[in-house]
Design a protein around this motif. Structure first.
Motif, short mmCIF file in Angstrom:
data_model
loop_
_atom_site.label_atom_id
_atom_site.label_comp_id
_atom_site.label_asym_id
_atom_site.label_seq_id
_atom_site.Cartn_x
_atom_site.Cartn_y
_atom_site.Cartn_z
N GLY A 91 0.78 -1.22 0.00
CA GLY A 91 0.00 0.00 0.00
C GLY A 91 0.81 1.28 0.00
N ASP A 92 2.12 1.18 0.14
CA ASP A 92 2.98 2.36 0.16
C ASP A 92 3.20 2.85 -1.27
OD1 ASP A 92 4.49 4.31 1.33
OD2 ASP A 92 6.26 3.07 1.63
N THR A 93 3.56 4.11 -1.42
CA THR A 93 3.87 4.68 -2.72
C THR A 93 5.20 5.41 -2.61
OG1 THR A 93 1.52 5.02 -3.14
CG2 THR A 93 3.02 6.20 -4.54
N THR A 94 6.11 5.15 -3.56
CA THR A 94 7.42 5.81 -3.57
C THR A 94 7.77 6.22 -4.99
OG1 THR A 94 8.63 3.73 -3.89
CG2 THR A 94 8.29 4.46 -1.61
N TRP A 95 8.71 7.15 -5.10
CA TRP A 95 9.27 7.54 -6.40
C TRP A 95 10.56 6.75 -6.60
CZ3 TRP A 95 6.76 10.21 -10.00
CH2 TRP A 95 5.67 10.98 -9.62
N GLU A 96 10.65 6.07 -7.73
CA GLU A 96 11.82 5.24 -8.04
C GLU A 96 12.40 5.65 -9.39
OE1 GLU A 96 13.07 3.04 -5.95
OE2 GLU A 96 11.45 3.28 -4.51
N PRO A 97 13.73 5.61 -9.53
CA PRO A 97 14.35 5.98 -10.81
C PRO A 97 14.04 4.93 -11.89
CG PRO A 97 16.01 5.16 -9.29
CD PRO A 97 14.73 5.26 -8.52
N LEU A 98 14.13 5.37 -13.13
CA LEU A 98 13.89 4.50 -14.28
C LEU A 98 14.69 3.21 -14.17
CD1 LEU A 98 12.89 3.79 -17.14
CD2 LEU A 98 14.72 5.26 -18.03
N GLU A 99 15.93 3.31 -13.74
CA GLU A 99 16.80 2.14 -13.64
C GLU A 99 16.18 1.03 -12.79
OE1 GLU A 99 19.91 -0.14 -14.68
OE2 GLU A 99 19.54 1.88 -15.44
N ASN A 100 15.44 1.40 -11.72
CA ASN A 100 14.82 0.40 -10.85
C ASN A 100 13.52 -0.15 -11.42
OD1 ASN A 100 16.86 1.11 -9.14
ND2 ASN A 100 15.56 2.01 -7.58
N CYS A 101 12.96 0.51 -12.44
CA CYS A 101 11.63 0.14 -12.93
C CYS A 101 11.61 -0.43 -14.34
CB CYS A 101 10.72 1.38 -12.92
SG CYS A 101 10.51 2.13 -11.31
N LYS A 102 12.71 -0.28 -15.07
CA LYS A 102 12.65 -0.58 -16.50
C LYS A 102 12.35 -2.03 -16.86
CE LYS A 102 17.65 -0.83 -17.13
NZ LYS A 102 18.77 -0.19 -17.80
N SER A 103 12.61 -2.97 -15.96
CA SER A 103 12.34 -4.37 -16.29
C SER A 103 11.03 -4.89 -15.68
CB SER A 103 13.51 -5.25 -15.84
OG SER A 103 13.66 -5.16 -14.43
N LEU A 104 10.22 -4.01 -15.13
CA LEU A 104 8.96 -4.43 -14.51
C LEU A 104 7.88 -4.65 -15.56
CD1 LEU A 104 8.78 -1.82 -11.60
CD2 LEU A 104 9.47 -4.21 -11.43
#
Length: 126
Positions: A91-104
Motif C-alpha cells: 500500500g505504500d507509494t514511492t518515487w523510483e528511478p527508471l533504472e529500478n523500474c525498466k524491467s517491470l
C-alpha cells in the motif's frame, strides 16, 4: 516530545530518545537540527482529549519482500532523470528511478496506457 540524548554542535545533529515502536522499525535516532521543531503542548481547551498517536505497525517484519502493484505516475527531475511513482503491494507509494523500474511488467502496461513505446518518450510535465 522526544528527549534529547546527545547534541553534536559541530554537525548540528541531535540524538533523540525515540519510542520503542520507532526503534523496532530501525529508525535512526540522529536528526539534523533543520528537521527538529520545539515541542508545544496541545491546548486542551481547543483540542480536548488529543493524544499523540503511536507510529502504525503494519504487522509485517522488516525483512518482508514487497511487490510492485502498479506504476501510477512519472516525473522528470530538474537534472533530466525520469522517475516513476510506484504503488507497492503493502500500500505504500514511492518515487523510483527508471533504472529500478525498466524491467517491470508494470512498465509495459504504463507505457501502453501513455501511448508510447519507450520511457524516454513520456511527456515532460511542467
Amino acid at each position: 516530545p522526544y528527549r534529547v540524548l546527545e547534541a553534536e554542535p559541530s554537525t548540528s545533529n541531535y540524538v533523540l530518545e525515540l519510542p520503542t515502536a520507532l526503534q523496532a522499525r530501525r529508525i535512526v535516532p540522529k536528526f539534523h537540527v533543520s528537521l527538529l521543531r520545539p515541542y508545544l503542548a496541545s491546548n486542551d481547551a481547543l483540542f480536548p482529549n488529543r493524544a499523540t498517536p503511536e507510529p502504525y505497525d503494519f504487522g509485517t517484519t522488516d525483512d518482508q519482500e514487497w511487490f510492485v502493484d502498479d506504476l501510477i505516475g512519472h516525473r522528470w527531475t530538474q537534472s533530466g532523470n525520469l522517475e516513476f511513482e510506484v504503488r507497492w503491494s503493502m500500500g505504500d507509494t514511492t518515487w523510483e528511478p527508471l533504472e529500478n523500474c525498466k524491467s517491470l511488467a508494470a512498465m509495459d502496461r504504463y507505457l501502453e496506457l501513455q501511448g508510447v513505446k519507450r520511457p524516454r518518450q513520456l511527456a515532460r510535465r511542467a
